[in-house]
Enzyme design. Sequence first.
Site, PDB file in Angstrom:
ATOM      1  CG  ASP A  77      86.914  53.281  20.585  1.00 18.39           C
ATOM      2  OD1 ASP A  77      86.665  52.267  19.901  1.00 18.39           O
ATOM      3  OD2 ASP A  77      86.273  54.341  20.475  1.00 18.39           O
TER       4      ASP A  77
ATOM      5  CG  HIS B  19      88.528  42.951  18.015  1.00 20.04           C
ATOM      6  ND1 HIS B  19      88.331  44.187  18.590  1.00 20.04           N
ATOM      7  CD2 HIS B  19      87.471  42.761  17.183  1.00 20.04           C
ATOM      8  CE1 HIS B  19      87.207  44.720  18.138  1.00 20.04           C
ATOM      9  NE2 HIS B  19      86.673  43.888  17.272  1.00 20.04           N
TER      10      HIS B  19
ATOM     11  CG  LEU C  57      97.298  45.964  38.279  1.00 17.52           C
ATOM     12  CD1 LEU C  57      97.994  47.190  37.719  1.00 17.52           C
ATOM     13  CD2 LEU C  57      96.872  45.083  37.128  1.00 17.52           C
TER      14      LEU C  57
HETATM   15  C1  FPP Z   1      86.571  48.819  20.726  1.00 19.13           C
HETATM   16  O1  FPP Z   1      87.189  48.997  19.488  1.00 19.13           O
HETATM   17  C2  FPP Z   1      87.101  47.621  21.339  1.00 19.13           C
HETATM   18  C3  FPP Z   1      86.376  46.547  21.718  1.00 19.13           C
HETATM   19  C4  FPP Z   1      84.897  46.490  21.618  1.00 19.13           C
HETATM   20  C5  FPP Z   1      87.013  45.343  22.235  1.00 19.13           C
HETATM   21  C6  FPP Z   1      88.153  45.611  23.132  1.00 19.13           C
HETATM   22  C7  FPP Z   1      88.805  44.337  23.488  1.00 19.13           C
HETATM   23  C8  FPP Z   1      90.136  44.170  23.551  1.00 19.13           C
HETATM   24  C9  FPP Z   1      91.091  45.256  23.305  1.00 19.13           C
HETATM   25  C10 FPP Z   1      90.733  42.877  23.930  1.00 19.13           C
HETATM   26  C11 FPP Z   1      90.109  42.308  25.142  1.00 19.13           C
HETATM   27  C12 FPP Z   1      91.089  41.719  26.003  1.00 19.13           C
HETATM   28  C13 FPP Z   1      90.809  41.010  27.081  1.00 19.13           C
HETATM   29  C14 FPP Z   1      91.862  40.730  28.041  1.00 19.13           C
HETATM   30  C15 FPP Z   1      89.480  40.496  27.359  1.00 19.13           C
HETATM   31  P1  FPP Z   1      86.313  48.939  18.182  1.00 19.13           P
HETATM   32  O2  FPP Z   1      86.284  47.559  17.667  1.00 19.13           O
HETATM   33  O3  FPP Z   1      84.963  49.536  18.444  1.00 19.13           O
HETATM   34  O4  FPP Z   1      87.142  49.858  17.238  1.00 19.13           O
HETATM   35  P2  FPP Z   1      86.567  50.817  16.110  1.00 19.13           P
HETATM   36  O5  FPP Z   1      85.801  51.889  16.825  1.00 19.13           O
HETATM   37  O6  FPP Z   1      87.797  51.320  15.458  1.00 19.13           O
HETATM   38  O7  FPP Z   1      85.698  49.999  15.201  1.00 19.13           O
END
Ligand code: FPP
Length: 257
Positions: free
Chosen positions: A37, A54, A148
Site C-alpha cells: 500500500d 505504481h 520461491l
Molecule cells: C495500493 O496503493 C497499491 C495498489 C492498488 C497496486 C499495487 C501494485 C503494485 C505495487 C505493482 C504490481 C506489481 C505486479 C508484479 C503485478 P494505493 O495506490 O492505494 O496507494 P495510496 O493508498 O497511497 O493511494
Amino acid sequence: MRRIKLPFLKRKSRNTDQINNIVKSDNLPKHVAIIMDGNGRWANQRGLPRFAGHKEGMDNVKKIVKVANKHHVKVLTLYAFSTENWKRPKPEIDYLMKLPIEFLNTYLPELIEENVRVQTIGEFDVLPAHTKKAVQSAKDRTKDNNGLILNIALNYGSRFEIVQGIKEMVHDFDQKGESIDNLTEEMFSEYLYTKKLGDPDLLIRTSGEIRLSNFLLWQSAYTEFWFTDSFWPDFNEYLFEKALIDYQNRKRRYGGI
Ligand code: FPP
C-alpha cells in the site's frame, strides 16, 4: 569549508548492517503475504502522478522477491489488485492491468534464472485478455521451477473467494450425496485459491494503514501481522529483514499456552 555531519544517516546504515547479521536461519516464515500500500501517496509526496508510484512499486516487487528468496521464503503472496480496485478511475485500472505485463516483460528472465515460480490467486478469467495472456505465459514458463513461489493476488477478494468456495463445496457435497454435517475446516480450505500454498505465517502491510482490506481473511486466522509507515515503493531489504526478525522473536501459540 565546514564539514556537515549526518549522524542520523550514519546510525541508520549501521543499524542496517546489524539487522542483516541478526536474521537467523531458523524459524523463518515459509509464507509471507504483503499488502503493498501507499504507491499513490508516495507519488503525491513527490508531485508525481499516481502512475509513477505504481511503476516504482512494480520495480520494488522484484527487489523484495530477491530478498525473500535470499531468506528461503517459500511463498510470497502480493496483493496487486483487489476486487474493490475496480472502483478506481478507468485510466488507473487500465494502468494497473498493464503492470503485470510490464513486470513480466522486464523481469521474467531474471525470475526464471532465480528459479521463481509465478502463480496467481483471484478471479483470473475476467481479467483483460492482454493481462491474462502475459500472466498465463509466465505461469506456464515457470511451472517446473521449485524455488520461491511468487503468488500474485490479482482481482483477489477474500469474501468472494469464500462465497465461491462455499458454492463449489455445496455442489460437490450434493453430487456425492454427502451430509454437510461432515464438513471440516480442512475440507473447506481445499476450496480456496490458496489450497496448495498454506496459510501465511507473516502478513506485512505498508503505508501505515492497519487493516486487512479483504485479503486472506480465512487464511490469516493465526498469521503474525507486521505494519510499517513506509510506503510500498520505500519498503526495502532493511524493513523486510526487520519484519523477519520481529517474526522470529514472536511466540506463536495458536490459542494454546
Ligand atoms: C495500493 O496503493 C497499491 C495498489 C492498488 C497496486 C499495487 C501494485 C503494485 C505495487 C505493482 C504490481 C506489481 C505486479 C508484479 C503485478 P494505493 O495506490 O492505494 O496507494 P495510496 O493508498 O497511497 O493511494
